[in-house]
Write an enzyme that holds these catalytic residues in place. Structure first.
Site, PDB file in Angstrom:
ATOM      1  N   VAL A  28       4.354   0.939   1.868  1.00  0.00           N
ATOM      2  CA  VAL A  28       4.444  -0.240   2.722  1.00  0.00           C
ATOM      3  C   VAL A  28       4.751  -1.465   1.873  1.00  0.00           C
ATOM      4  O   VAL A  28       4.128  -1.666   0.829  1.00  0.00           O
ATOM      5  CB  VAL A  28       3.125  -0.462   3.476  1.00  0.00           C
ATOM      6  CG1 VAL A  28       3.285  -1.585   4.489  1.00  0.00           C
ATOM      7  CG2 VAL A  28       2.690   0.812   4.169  1.00  0.00           C
ATOM      8  N   ASP A  84      -5.733  10.537  12.032  1.00  0.00           N
ATOM      9  CA  ASP A  84      -6.026  10.119  10.668  1.00  0.00           C
ATOM     10  C   ASP A  84      -6.783   8.789  10.646  1.00  0.00           C
ATOM     11  O   ASP A  84      -6.422   7.853   9.938  1.00  0.00           O
ATOM     12  CB  ASP A  84      -4.716  10.013   9.871  1.00  0.00           C
ATOM     13  CG  ASP A  84      -4.954  10.028   8.358  1.00  0.00           C
ATOM     14  OD1 ASP A  84      -6.101  10.318   7.945  1.00  0.00           O
ATOM     15  OD2 ASP A  84      -4.010   9.740   7.608  1.00  0.00           O
ATOM     16  N   LYS A 116       7.240  -0.229   6.537  1.00  0.00           N
ATOM     17  CA  LYS A 116       6.805   1.072   6.053  1.00  0.00           C
ATOM     18  C   LYS A 116       8.035   1.945   5.863  1.00  0.00           C
ATOM     19  O   LYS A 116       8.781   2.201   6.804  1.00  0.00           O
ATOM     20  CB  LYS A 116       5.854   1.686   7.083  1.00  0.00           C
ATOM     21  CG  LYS A 116       5.336   3.030   6.684  1.00  0.00           C
ATOM     22  CD  LYS A 116       4.162   3.435   7.555  1.00  0.00           C
ATOM     23  CE  LYS A 116       3.082   4.049   6.725  1.00  0.00           C
ATOM     24  NZ  LYS A 116       1.796   3.521   6.860  1.00  0.00           N
ATOM     25  N   GLY A 132       0.837  -1.190   0.000  1.00  0.00           N
ATOM     26  CA  GLY A 132       0.000   0.000   0.000  1.00  0.00           C
ATOM     27  C   GLY A 132       0.866   1.231   0.000  1.00  0.00           C
ATOM     28  O   GLY A 132       2.084   1.162   0.171  1.00  0.00           O
ATOM     29  N   GLY A 173       0.721   5.371   1.297  1.00  0.00           N
ATOM     30  CA  GLY A 173      -0.044   6.380   2.021  1.00  0.00           C
ATOM     31  C   GLY A 173       0.685   7.705   2.004  1.00  0.00           C
ATOM     32  O   GLY A 173       1.675   7.878   1.281  1.00  0.00           O
ATOM     33  N   ALA A 174       0.155   8.627   2.825  1.00  0.00           N
ATOM     34  CA  ALA A 174       0.740   9.962   2.845  1.00  0.00           C
ATOM     35  C   ALA A 174       2.163   9.943   3.397  1.00  0.00           C
ATOM     36  O   ALA A 174       2.980  10.781   3.061  1.00  0.00           O
ATOM     37  CB  ALA A 174      -0.128  10.881   3.685  1.00  0.00           C
TER      38      ALA A 174
END
Ligand SMILES: *[C@@H]1O[C@H](CO)[C@@H](O)[C@H](O)[C@H]1NC(C)=O
Ligand SMILES: *[C@@H]1O[C@H](CO)[C@@H](O)[C@H](O)[C@H]1NC(C)=O
Ligand SMILES: *[C@@H]1O[C@H](CO)[C@@H](O)[C@H](O)[C@H]1NC(C)=O
Ligand SMILES: *[C@@H]1O[C@H](CO)[C@@H](O)[C@H](O)[C@H]1NC(C)=O
Ligand SMILES: *[C@@H]1O[C@H](CO)[C@@H](O)[C@H](O)[C@H]1NC(C)=O
Ligand SMILES: *[C@@H]1O[C@H](CO)[C@@H](O)[C@H](O)[C@H]1NC(C)=O
Ligand SMILES: *[C@@H]1O[C@H](CO)[C@@H](O)[C@H](O)[C@H]1NC(C)=O
Length: 798
Positions: free
Chosen positions: A523, A633, A539, A516, A518-519
């Site tokens: 990952v 978040d 990550k 994945g 993300g901001a």
């Protein structure tokens, strides 16, 4: 005449379809026909195509000769011939020229044969639309039918005759004989029994019709889904299931599940709504027994769960088995095998030395009703605790409201937890989880003292031994050094590892498999050698300009100190030059976003559990861990699901970890639109209430199984879920929110409670939003939920 052409094609297609979709015709199976176990999906199907007879592959273990629902994507086996004796590829089932149905393994040995009395007179076999497979004579008389030989399932029109039984499967996906059976005894009594597993003999009856009046009885399962016990003259004696089911719209089955509960399941024959959501088997209202955890209490046998475990009826009305503190499952994949102590038992030779090494863990509303060896009355709870601590036989004491103290030892059986269970369990566990290590140390020391005093008598021996000792010490030094390294890298106080960049590069195969993005970064999936839980998620943080090593390490430590079952555990990190990486345990079922907004709608009970899980995880971050963590978040992408589909919050602590070079406005952008509370945008202090807000939105999404913002919503006022939900609540039309969701519709009380809690959470004024503790209590129904303020002026009656 032009228009006839397309029609012709249409009819041609209709004629061809059934033949092209599966190689076999829907007709009688003639003598001599056979099927071979192979990965080709060939089967003998019923005329409607709803049922099929043939081989089903069970993992790598082999093939099952079975009957299943052919039109349902999720494999649903209703009958099988060889559940305890899977056969390999190449095995065959044949309807012989003699009229016998024979299963031979790949070497040709006979595994199973029907009719047992021989097939003389048989003319053909057929898979019928009822799900019954028959071997019949020319005149149509059944010489054998699968309906007379049930496995774990009954279908409508299938009756259970005197002496016949269902045996539960071993596990959900393991079809071998399990630990429970449902039998119509020759005396006319219909009974659910536990068995003396691995034997199939009856042990403890946990449900029965108690109509043992004589023989000649039958259980009827009729077309409208009613199941009842009748006498030979047709008189209905005991209803078993009395829900009416429309067989036109629904498939129906009654199955004795691996957990010992007899349930009726339905499955829609066609998708009911325009939205294409995958369908699932759903249980009808009453299962038998309603709470198996409380019903089983056999003097021998382990009960509804394995030895040393306890049974809890979940909110989904299904029992689950758990281990008490200090105990772990023998086999995590087979929870019904029971639990074992995770520590070394008290040393009965020196009980007094060991009292301080043990402590009591409390479990309210828990009992293991048997296994007592002593009972003390009219003493206090403290006395009871001390009595158990100082008695090396005692593993658990039950202290009840009558002031009795029951002392018990392992293996504990029939464990149950639940609000109706009086008394509390006091479980004796070794302090600090000290296991082999600590007792070995003690052992070493006493050995040393003895050897030492003997050796003192002989100084030559002592010198020789010292030299030998020095030699051994140095020769082992190098090897020891290497082994020590990973140990030293464990940070004190926690099980967190400090990895090097190259280790993580190796573990992820050069950052190959992306899980994945993300901001904060990307990952990747990785594998660690030599670990209990080798799968990891790494990550790689990208925007980490100019931050001090120290600060990063401090924040990582804060994150690493958290430990809660609803958080994704940080297992390590890397802080090397430009590289900043965080290493988490791997969550096999992906993110809540995929689960919730994917093709199939997760069932209502699972969604409720997920809401509880997230709320509890947030409560822990806000109030229960050593330093408060505001997530900032919360959204479905940041909630992951572990292998048992429990929800775990991820990415917590990152807001703080990454704050240094980010002003508030950029942080606000980081939060995802819709989940972010308004105070982000105003210059108000950010508190835990921002998480409460995001949770409120998430809760609505869980209830309605849709995104908060859905531009393609059917009507304009439905585009923003939060607004629509408020309207529905105001107007008393909450049903609209869960219109196509039968399970939720049947549970409107909970839907209403959840929606009201959600609307409390998304109040504009942060001070009006409840803290997570209150949220958890409201969700659980422990405290009343009042009408949210925005709405109170509109609502007169709810
Ligand atoms: C199957 O065989 C029986 C007996 O020969 C016959 O009555 C019946 O119509 C056949 N069914 C089909 C679908 O061919
Ligand atoms: C058999 O069916 C399974 C599941 O429907 C499918 O994945 C598989 O490819 C099929 N095999 C063949 C040979 O058609
Ligand atoms: C099912 O469970 C039984 C009992 O533990 C075991 O012997 C058998 O191998 C299992 N079958 C499969 C297919 O895993
Ligand atoms: C019960 O177990 C015996 C022996 O293991 C076996 O022969 C018999 O078929 C079993 N009965 C059923 C109904 O499975
Ligand atoms: C099934 O049984 C119930 C209860 O006896 C009865 O009301 C219903 O009419 C029956 N349905 C059919 C199709 O026979
Ligand atoms: C049917 O059988 C039951 C039990 O054997 C008996 O109680 C009942 O009176 C009988 N009813 C009729 C109509 O014969
Ligand atoms: C021992 O450790 C396990 C896992 O590490 C934990 O689940 C359990 O609660 C611990 N038991 C005690 C008594 O601390």
């Amino acid at each position: 005449m032009d228009f006839q052409l397309p029609y012709c094609f249409f009819f041609l297609l209709l004629l061809l379809l059934p033949f092209s979709s599966n190689g076999q015709a829907h007709s009688n199976i003639s003598l001599g026909s056979s099927l071979t176990a192979a990965n080709n999906n060939l089967s003998w199907t019923s005329p409607s195509g709803e049922f099929a007879f043939g081989f089903q592959q069970v993992g790598d273990a082999g093939y099952l000769l079975a009957i299943w629902f052919k039109k349902i994507p999720e494999r649903t086996i209703v009958w099988s011939a060889n559940r305890n004796d899977l056969v390999l590829g190449g095995s065959t089932v044949q309807l012989t020229e003699d009229g016998e149905l024979v299963l031979n393994d790949q070497s040709g040995s006979q595994i199973w044969i029907r009719p047992q009395s021989g097939g003389s007179g048989a003319a053909y076999a057929a898979m019928l639309d009822t799900g019954n497979f028959v071997v019949a004579s020319q005149a149509g008389a059944n010489l054998w039918q699968s309906f007379d030989d049930p496995t774990d399932t009954l279908l409508p029109t299938q009756n259970l005759n005197s002496g016949a039984q269902l045996i539960a499967p071993y596990l959900e996906k393991n079809y071998s004989d399990g630990r429970f059976k449902f039998i119509l005894q020759a005396d006319g009594n219909l009974i659910l029994y536990t068995t003396h597993y691995p034997l199939n003999t009856s042990n403890f009856a946990y449900w029965s019709t108690q109509s043992s009046i004589g023989s000649g009885y039958q259980v009827i399962f009729n077309q409208s889904g009613h199941m009842y016990l009748v006498a030979t003259n047709g008189t209905v004696l005991n209803p078993v299931f009395s829900d009416s089911v429309s067989m036109q719209d629904l498939y129906l089955r009654a199955t004795l599940d691996y957990d010992g509960v007899l349930r009726q399941y339905v499955y829609p024959k066609t998708a009911s709504s325009s939205r294409s959501r995958a369908m699932a088997w759903t249980t009808l209202s009453n299962s038998i027994p309603s709470n198996i955890c409380l019903r089983i209490g056999g003097q021998v046998g382990s009960g509804a769960c394995g030895f040393n475990s306890y049974c809890r009826l979940g909110d989904d009305q299904r029992p689950s088995c758990k281990c008490p503190p200090g105990y772990t499952f023998f086999d995590p994949n087979d929870e019904r095998k029971g639990c074992k102590k995770d520590f070394i038992s008290q040393d009965c030779d020196h009980p007094s030395q060991e009292i301080d090494s043990f402590e009591i863990e409390e479990m309210p509303n828990t009992n293991w009703p048997f296994n007592d060896y002593e009972m003390f009355a009219s003493e206090g709870e403290d006395w009871c605790r001390q009595a158990c601590l100082s008695d090396c036989y005692c593993d658990v004491a039950i202290y009840n409201t009558a002031g009795q103290c029951w002392m018990k030892r392992v293996p504990l059986s029939n464990g149950v937890i639940g609000p109706s269970v009086a008394g509390k369990a006091l479980i004796k566990v070794r302090k600090g989880n000290s296991t082999a290590g600590s007792s070995a140390k003690k052992c070493d020391r006493s050995n040393l003292i003895t050897t030492g005093s003997v050796l003192l008598g002989s100084s030559i021996f002592l010198i020789v031994l010292s030299l030998l000792g020095i030699y051994v010490f140095f020769s082992r030094w190098n090897r020891r050094q290497q082994k020590m390294i990973p140990q030293q890298r464990l940070m004190p106080d926690m099980n967190m590892q400090n990895f090097t960049y190259s280790e993580l590069e190796r573990a992820t195969g050069g950052f190959k498999e992306e899980l994945g993005r993300g901001a904060f970064g990307t990952v990747y999936k990785g594998v660690l050698a030599n670990e209990d839980k080798p799968l990891i998620a790494v990550k790689k943080l990208d925007k980490m300009a100019g931050e001090g090593d120290k600060e990063f390490n401090t924040e990582v430590k804060v994150i690493g100190r958290t430990n809660h079952k609803n958080l994704v555990q940080l297992v390590g990190f890397c802080n090397e030059g430009q590289h900043r990486l965080l290493v988490y345990e791997y969550m096999s079922n992906g993110s809540l976003a995929n689960f919730l907004f994917g093709d199939s709608r997760p069932n209502w009970y699972r969604r409720m559990q997920i809401a509880f899980d997230i709320a509890r995880g947030l409560l822990y971050l806000h109030e229960e861990c050593s330093s408060q963590i505001i997530h900032c978040d919360i959204k479905p992408q940041n909630i992951l699901l572990d292998k048992s589909f429990s929800a775990r919050i991820s990415d917590f602590g990152l807001a703080k970890l990454l704050k240094t070079d980010q002003t508030k406005t950029t942080t606000a952008i980081r939060g995802t639109k819709g989940y972010v509370a308004l105070e982000w945008f105003k210059n108000l202090p950010v508190t835990t209430k921002v998480d409460t807000y995001s949770f409120g939105i998430l809760l609505l999404e869980l209830v309605c199984c849709r995104k908060n913002f859905e531009i393609n919503a059917l009507q304009e006022h439905q585009v923003v879920l939060a607004d629509w939900a408020c309207d529905c609540l105001k107007e008393g039309k909450l049903g609209l929110l869960v219109e196509e969701d039968e399970e939720a519709t049947e549970d409107m009380k909970t839907v209403e409670r959840f929606v009201m809690v959600a609307i409390w959470c998304i109040q504009e004024d942060p001070s009006l939003r409840p803290g997570m503790k209150k949220v958890v209590q409201m969700l659980e129904g422990a405290v009343q939920v009042s009408i949210p303020p925005d709405l109170s002026s509109f609502i007169s009656t709810i």
